[in-house]
Design an enzyme around this catalytic site. Structure first.
Site, short mmCIF file in Angstrom:
data_model
loop_
_atom_site.label_atom_id
_atom_site.label_comp_id
_atom_site.label_asym_id
_atom_site.label_seq_id
_atom_site.Cartn_x
_atom_site.Cartn_y
_atom_site.Cartn_z
N ASP A 1 -27.88 49.24 -5.90
CA ASP A 1 -27.81 47.95 -5.23
C ASP A 1 -27.09 48.14 -3.91
O ASP A 1 -26.26 49.04 -3.78
CB ASP A 1 -27.01 46.96 -6.09
CG ASP A 1 -27.90 46.21 -7.05
OD1 ASP A 1 -29.12 46.53 -7.08
OD2 ASP A 1 -27.40 45.34 -7.78
N ASP B 1 -31.80 44.35 -15.87
CA ASP B 1 -31.07 45.51 -16.39
C ASP B 1 -31.29 45.68 -17.88
O ASP B 1 -31.53 46.78 -18.37
CB ASP B 1 -29.57 45.34 -16.13
CG ASP B 1 -29.22 45.63 -14.69
OD1 ASP B 1 -29.49 46.76 -14.25
OD2 ASP B 1 -28.68 44.74 -14.02
N ARG C 1 -38.16 46.12 -7.87
CA ARG C 1 -37.39 47.35 -7.70
C ARG C 1 -37.83 48.42 -8.68
O ARG C 1 -37.49 49.57 -8.53
CB ARG C 1 -35.89 47.07 -7.83
CG ARG C 1 -35.47 46.50 -9.16
CD ARG C 1 -34.03 46.11 -9.15
NE ARG C 1 -33.15 47.26 -8.90
CZ ARG C 1 -31.85 47.17 -8.73
NH1 ARG C 1 -31.28 45.99 -8.75
NH2 ARG C 1 -31.14 48.24 -8.53
#
Lengths: 674, 717
Positions: A495, A584, A479
């Site tokens: 998301d 993250d 991503r």
């Protein structure tokens, strides 16, 4: 009659002669006497009367008849980049560095250097694809320069690292090899070919390294003006008003000596005077780290990385023969200049010098820049935060394309964003989300990264903006790949199960435009030091502080996709793929390491929080048994060499957020729905 | 004219001795006198050249220049010392302390040197060297006092080595009155070397003299000592090429030089054969009719092109080394805004010590000529356009005249001697358009100051003692307060006695001012030791301790901004066509009032000493708008917006005229609008930035127990 005539003729004649004499004489008098200038006015270069008749110096050049000299038979001292380095070997993949087997680590420092090299993205283990061969000069200061390693080839395309000044007496012994040497002598240094390294202390850390010592931008009003490098590695500070020559040891009594304690390695003053002898070069790094502006007194050595670093922005090279003048200049230096110099020392220290790894990577980056030629880093990227190691030249050469230089360039980030929706394994169709995002006036395109096992749905909602579906590789780190389809500076990372309103998206994007180098997000995590486990932990609990924003819904610059993919060590990206929650943390580490600033939190309406929580993928409490991936934060700290995250205590809300005024006056009124 | 005057002045003495009958003689004499008179009159009143060229310096070179005869055995300087550096070969003592940080340059007067046999050592001074010396003499660097000079420039023309007699020229240098092994002497040379091997530096032995040379190579250039200068192109003055906008041009690559080695020409022509129309290779014209200047024409086969105009038709232009490394063509190419592709191994580019040639040129090794096309193709368009602009700017600033070259050279040497006053990279390299639009934030380092530093509160007061004491008491409750400074702006009244002041836990200082001026609030008092300053009016008692502490925390995260409580906005009034001040409840802010604001103390220094124009006086005269001025100043210097903290409050207190009460006053509003318009015109731009956000604590109005929040008491009315 005739008499009269004669008389009048006579009269006329004498009158006119008199007139003539008077009129004619004065100009000549003036020419003779007065054309000299007044003694006070400087007499310039004469305005010659014959200027127009002068010939030009240039003459048409005759073509060289003889064959142009082929690149001069290269011998040590006359090497330059174009002549002694064969760039054709670096074609294709760019720089690839191979460390010579001969260079077995003989000391701790050598081991760190080789480890740094292996961690570099330019490293290769394959000799045949290498275009630069890396040789470590023996540590022993009076050791032999060693036999030439295999494939020496006259030193062509070799880089010899020397950590000590002058281990080998002559550069010419090294043939065509480039020498990266600590504090090289200015007269044997070959600019544009050799690399000047800093003189590293034995205990210089491998990674991360100590941060700069500066705690405030401007000098404290009571701080000492000068610190002098003394023998024994100490610094002596001198007050502001000690006026006479503060070096050469001639006038110690004038200083009101205030010895620093021996264990205090770093000076605490505005300026640090460093003698020019090469032995004192190690003081330079100390001053840099301390945020003490180095004042180099006629240095005999080349400043580190002088090829790319503009040292006039961080240090002062002064003439030791003019002590009073230097001192007066330091005392009277404009506050703006002092401020700029101080800050630059800290930036340079943190960007290029604080660890062995940074020094080695900077060296390789300089050589890579030479190979790239026109597409190398512009000077601005080397000399302003975050520095060239964090501003990839492969991303772009135009500073406006990066998130860091809009101020210096007088430019602004683009007014549109691309939404990048990641559809993971267990996600449902992001229909509502697409509609909410497409409703934003700033949205330029929507990209769906389908990373789910489920087949692609046949139907997609009608949107006013272009919608592109890409098939992902089922890896979480995907991503953050720099997809060429992303056409805007800003990315809204989402998301599939995130839930946002158009109002929230609009406001967050407007905030991001003010902070294009930071991440702007809705949900936050905070990191903390866990005494019981002696390690770092992080939590998603609501708190008064935060240091990370979740990439399940965050705006950031597309440059960070390039940085994530091309600059992170592979080990870290693998770690993220193995433990998805780590991605993250990793992204936040990366951005914080580049900006040294916390991310920004914007308000997030409660109504979503209850219904579809924004990716609470980690357990809330730190006291429960840690799932294995929880430890990723500590592994990252180890890989980065330090904890880059910075906490913030504020949230940016719309100006009239929840103020007692009519809701009709509020631009982002939908944010306030209970 | 001289003759006629002489003749007539003898007239009156001659006539009496003449016999009266000779009438013709009289008439003749009379007309001679009359003619002389007329001529003198014309001489007197005609605007002639001697007077127009200034008071001094009217000399005919042939008559005024003294001749110096050089004995055969007069000393010759040693060859240049390659290890010379500023701190070894340059005598800085001669430059001494200089408040203006400007070196003093002396020019030796012109002399004609002849050898023992009386044959001249060199031809007459060239037009360019004459211009160069005149440019130095007209500059701030010039001095005519040899004893005060720090740099000496001989008037011996060395620009081209072509016509020089090497040994005799060196002897001429050595007998200059302050030669002293060439120390602090600056020699200019643009065309060094001679056949067959063309040295890359002037062959004249010059010992320690600095050489400003065109065409240095890495072998001859003494880094940090010599100065590499361009080879001046006389076409710069002869042909005006108007600036052409950036972008791709008709030819992608052009080679226009005439003296190219055949081997290299072959390689470039091969490029042309490969890439066709995109590449144009020109050569000298062979069949031009007489009278056409051949250096202004170039030919490709039978097609004739005007030079240098044709350069404007190309995006990239090859500048290949000839016999010498430095080529005048570089100047022509830059002038045309064509990006030079420099192919000259080991060439030290002009002014490379300060100019960043990566921004304006592409350097290609000689052995890569065949790859030039693909190398250039890989340059993105935006970068190429920037290079075109940069090339033209370099020409305008440093190449276009001999004067520009001379002054840049002196500036470089000046910067080495006075490094603390040196010109920055940006000043050398940024084109004016970039300089104008870019901002260099004085607090650019991303740094969050430690909380322990605390802040200094500065309360400006006139006579509202009761309200002042309340403010002091309130502010003293803020944990991070480290000092309180009261600026007593009332000259007619003494501040209350020490015993009457509220007892607070931090030091309290009262500063009395000499004049009741609003600017006193922003004076950089020595008493301010912290970086953070809280400016607060003596009637702001409505801010809670939590709000102030939170404001300080926000400032720590944005130390380069104004962080304040009441926010204001500027708007463009389309009807009146000017700026308008807005204090209503708006969704945007662009200013914060300094009645309660945190900021870095450096801005006090800027406000007091660096405020542009007459803004400071204007503020003091009108007793208004000091806060708007501060907002302008900070926004202009940092390029960033203000941060408004915490929700809007009613800034009203029952006892005093509150800020808002005052603000609502119509005339007041009109005056504030005027301030904005006035300041915008002084700054020449509108620096204020409009934003739509404000800063609140992370958990502000969130569903979370109040007692667990760090700043619970925020936004209460």
């Amino acid at each position: 009659m005739q008499f009269w005539r004669r008389r009048s003729l006579w009269l006329a004649l004498s009158a006119s002669s008199l007139l003539l004499t008077l009129l004619g004489f004065f100009p000549f008098l003036r020419l003779a006497v007065s054309p000299r200038p007044q003694p006070a006015a400087p007499q310039g270069w004469p305005r010659w009367l014959d200027t127009a008749s002068l010939r030009s110096f240039s003459q048409p050049e005759e073509p060289p008849e003889d064959v142009p000299q082929p690149p001069q038979a290269p011998h040590g001292t006359s090497c330059s980049w174009g002549i002694c380095f064969d760039t054709s070997r670096c074609r294709g993949d760019g720089l690839k560095v191979f460390a010579h087997a001969a260079a077995q680590p003989t000391s701790e420092m050598h081991r760190r250097i080789l480890a740094s090299l292996e961690g570099s993205r330019y490293h290769t283990r394959n000799l045949t694809e290498a275009c630069l061969l890396f040789v470590l000069s023996p540590e022993d200061p009076d050791g032999q320069c060693g036999p030439a390693p295999q494939h020496w080839n006259g030193g062509r395309n070799h880089l010899v690292i020397r950590l000590h000044p002058d281990p080998c007496p002559q550069a010419s012994q090294l043939g065509q090899a480039m020498v990266a040497q600590a504090s090289p002598r200015v007269d044997t240094f070959r600019p544009g070919f050799d690399v000047a390294l800093p003189l590293l202390p034995e205990a210089h850390p491998f990674r991360g390294g100590a941060p700069g010592q500066l705690q405030q931008h401007s000098p404290h009003p009571r701080a000492a003006l000068l610190a002098l490098a003394e023998e024994g590695g100490r610094w002596r500070t001198a007050g502001t008003y000690s006026s006479t020559c503060p070096w050469d040891g001639h006038c110690e009594q004038d200083l009101g000596p205030k010895q620093t304690r021996p264990e205090e390695k770093l000076p605490n003053a505005t300026f640090c005077l460093i003698p020019g002898q090469r032995a004192e070069a190690s003081r330079f790094l100390q001053a840099l780290q301390a945020g003490c502006i180095p004042v180099l007194l006629s240095p005999h050595w080349e400043l580190p990385f002088s090829e790319v670093i503009d040292w006039t922005k961080a240090a002062i090279v002064a003439d030791k023969r003019l002590p009073l003048q230097v001192l007066a200049a330091l005392q009277e230096m404009a506050p703006a200049r002092v401020l700029a110099l101080r800050q630059q020392t800290q930036f340079l220290w943190a960007a290029y010098f604080s660890s062995v790894e940074k020094v080695i990577h900077t060296t390789l980056e300089i050589i890579q820049d030479r190979i790239l030629g026109a597409s190398a880093h512009p000077s601005l990227l080397w000399n302003s935060p975050p520095g060239a190691l964090l501003a990839l030249s492969t991303f772009s050469r135009s500073p406006q394309d990066f998130p860091f230089y809009h101020l210096q360039q007088g430019s602004r980030p683009e007014g549109r964003f691309s939404a990048l929706i990641w559809v993971g394994t267990s996600s449902q169709h992001p229909l509502k989300l697409i509609q909410a995002v497409a409703g934003s006036q700033h949205c330029a395109q929507i990209l769906v990264l389908w990373s789910s096992e489920k087949p692609l749905p046949p139907k997609w909602p009608e949107t006013t903006v272009p919608l592109t579906v890409m098939d992902g590789h089922r890896k979480v780190s995907d991503r953050f790949f720099p997809y060429s389809a992303i056409s805007t500076d800003a990315i809204l990372s989402l998301d599939a199960h995130s839930s946002l309103s158009t109002s929230e998206v609009d406001f967050a994007f407007v905030v991001w435009q003010s902070f294009p180098e930071r991440m702007v997000g809705f949900l936050t995590w905070n990191h903390f030091w866990d005494e019981t486990r002696s390690g770092w932990g992080y939590t998603a609990e609501m708190a008064n502080e935060f240091s990370m924003v979740l990439t399940a819904a965050a705006f950031y610059h597309r440059y960070y996709h390039s940085l994530f993919t091309h600059s992170l060590p592979k080990a870290l990206r693998t770690l993220a793929d193995e433990a998805p929650a780590c991605v993250d943390v990793l992204m936040n580490f990366l951005v914080a390491a580049a900006t040294k600033l916390p991310p920004i939190k914007v308000p997030f309406s409660k109504q979503h929080q209850g219904a579809a929580p924004l990716a609470p993928r980690i357990p809330a409490s730190g006291s429960q048994p840690q799932p294995p991936h929880q430890d990723c934060i500590n592994r990252m700290v180890a890989e980065f060499g330090h904890m880059p995250l910075v906490s913030s205590r504020l949230r940016l809300d719309p100006v009239l957020f929840k103020d007692p005024v009519s809701v009709q006056r509020k631009k982002y009124r939908r944010l306030e729905k209970p | 004219m001289c003759a006629s005057v002489k003749h007539s002045s003898r007239g009156p003495a001659l006539i009496p001795r003449m016999k009266t009958k000779h009438r013709i003689y009289y008439v003749a004499l009379f007309s001679v006198v009359l003619l002389g008179l007329l001529a003198t009159g014309v001489f007197q009143f005609w605007p002639h050249s001697i007077e127009a060229s200034g008071d001094w310096a009217v000399e005919k070179r042939s008559a005024a220049v003294p001749v110096v005869r050089l004995p055969r055995d007069s000393p010759v300087p040693e060859r240049g010392d390659l290890s010379c550096r500023m701190h070894t070969c340059f005598d800085v003592y001669r430059c001494g302390f200089n408040p203006k940080n400007k070196i003093k340059v002396y020019i030796y007067s012109l002399k004609k040197y002849v050898d023992e046999l009386g044959a001249p050592v060199s031809s007459t001074i060239s037009r360019e060297y004459n211009e160069l010396l005149a440019a130095i003499a007209d500059s701030d660097y010039y001095t005519d006092d040899i004893s005060r000079a720090c740099l000496f420039v001989p008037s011996i023309d060395l620009l081209s080595q072509h016509a020089l007699r090497i040994r005799e020229t060196a002897q001429a240098l050595a007998q200059l009155s302050r030669w002293d092994r060439g120390t602090n002497h600056l020699l200019f040379n643009m065309l060094p070397g001679g056949p067959p091997d063309y040295n890359t530096a002037l062959d004249v032995p010059r010992d320690r003299a600095l050489l400003a040379g065109g065409g240095f190579s890495t072998w001859t250039y003494r880094q940090g000592y010599d100065v590499s200068i361009p080879v001046y192109s006389p076409l710069s003055a002869e042909v005006a090429l108007p600036e052409k906008g950036p972008g791709p041009r008709r030819y992608f690559l052009l080679s226009s030089q005439m003296a190219i080695h055949p081997e290299y020409r072959e390689e470039i022509e091969a490029l042309q054969a490969k890439h066709g129309e995109a590449v144009l290779v020109l050569d000298k014209c062979t069949n031009l009719s007489e009278g056409v200047l051949s250096i202004r024409k170039r030919c490709h086969k039978h097609q004739v092109f005007d030079y240098p105009q044709v350069l404007q038709e190309a995006t990239f232009c090859v500048v290949l080394r000839g016999a010498r490394l430095g080529q005048a063509a570089l100047s022509d190419v830059l002038q045309a805004g064509c990006v030079p592709v420099i192919i000259a191994d080991s060439y030290i580019l002009p002014f490379s010590e300060v100019l960043d040639w990566k921004r304006a040129s592409v350097v290609v090794p000689e052995e890569k000529i065949a790859d030039v096309y693909s190398i250039l193709q890989s340059i993105p368009r935006r970068q190429m356009e920037e290079m075109q602009r940069q090339a033209r700017w370099f020409w305008e600033a440093y190449f276009q005249s001999i004067k520009a070259i001379a002054l840049a050279t002196l500036q470089i040497i000046n910067d080495r001697i006075y490094p603390y006053a040196a010109i920055s990279y940006e000043e050398w390299n940024d084109p004016p358009a970039v300089k104008w639009s870019s901002v260099s934030n004085p607090l650019f380092l991303p740094l969050i100051p430690p909380q322990s530093q605390g802040f200094t509160a500065i309360v400006l007061t006139y006579d509202r003692v009761e309200s002042l004491f309340r403010v002091i008491t309130e502010v003293s409750k803020v944990p991070s307060l480290s000092k309180l400074l009261v600026v007593w702006n009332n000259q007619n009244k003494n501040p209350p006695e020490d015993s009457l002041w509220p007892k607070i836990r931090v030091p309290l200082k009262v500063v009395r001012t000499a004049e009741n001026k609003l600017s006193n609030r922003f004076f950089p008092y020595d008493e301010i030791e912290t970086e953070a300053v809280l400016a607060i009016d003596d009637d702001i008692i409505m801010l809670t301790s939590d709000e102030l502490q939170f404001g300080y925390e926000v400032w720590r995260e944005f130390p380069d901004r104004l962080v304040g409580y009441p926010g204001r906005l500027h708007l463009w009034d389309h009807e009146m066509n000017k700026w308008k001040y807005e204090s209503e409840w708006t969704n945007e802010v662009s200013m914060v009032l300094t009645g309660a604001a945190f900021y870095h103390k450096y801005f006090n220094y800027l406000y007091t000493y660096k405020m542009p124009g007459d803004i400071k006086n204007w503020v003091d005269a009108h007793m208004n708008c000091e806060d708007i001025a501060m907002n302008f100043l900070v926004a202009n210097v940092t390029g960033k917006a203000v941060i408004k903290v915490t929700p809007r409050k009613k800034f009203k207190c029952p006892e005093c005229t509150a800020i808002d009460g005052l603000s609502l006053d119509q005339t007041h509003m009109v005056e504030r609008s005027e301030c904005i318009n006035k300041f915008a015109s002084v700054f020449g731009t509108m620096p204020l930035k409009v934003v739509e956000h404000r800063a609140d604590p992370v958990l502000y109005k969130d569903d979370f127990p109040e007692k667990l929040k760090s700043f619970p008491n925020i936004g209460s009315l």
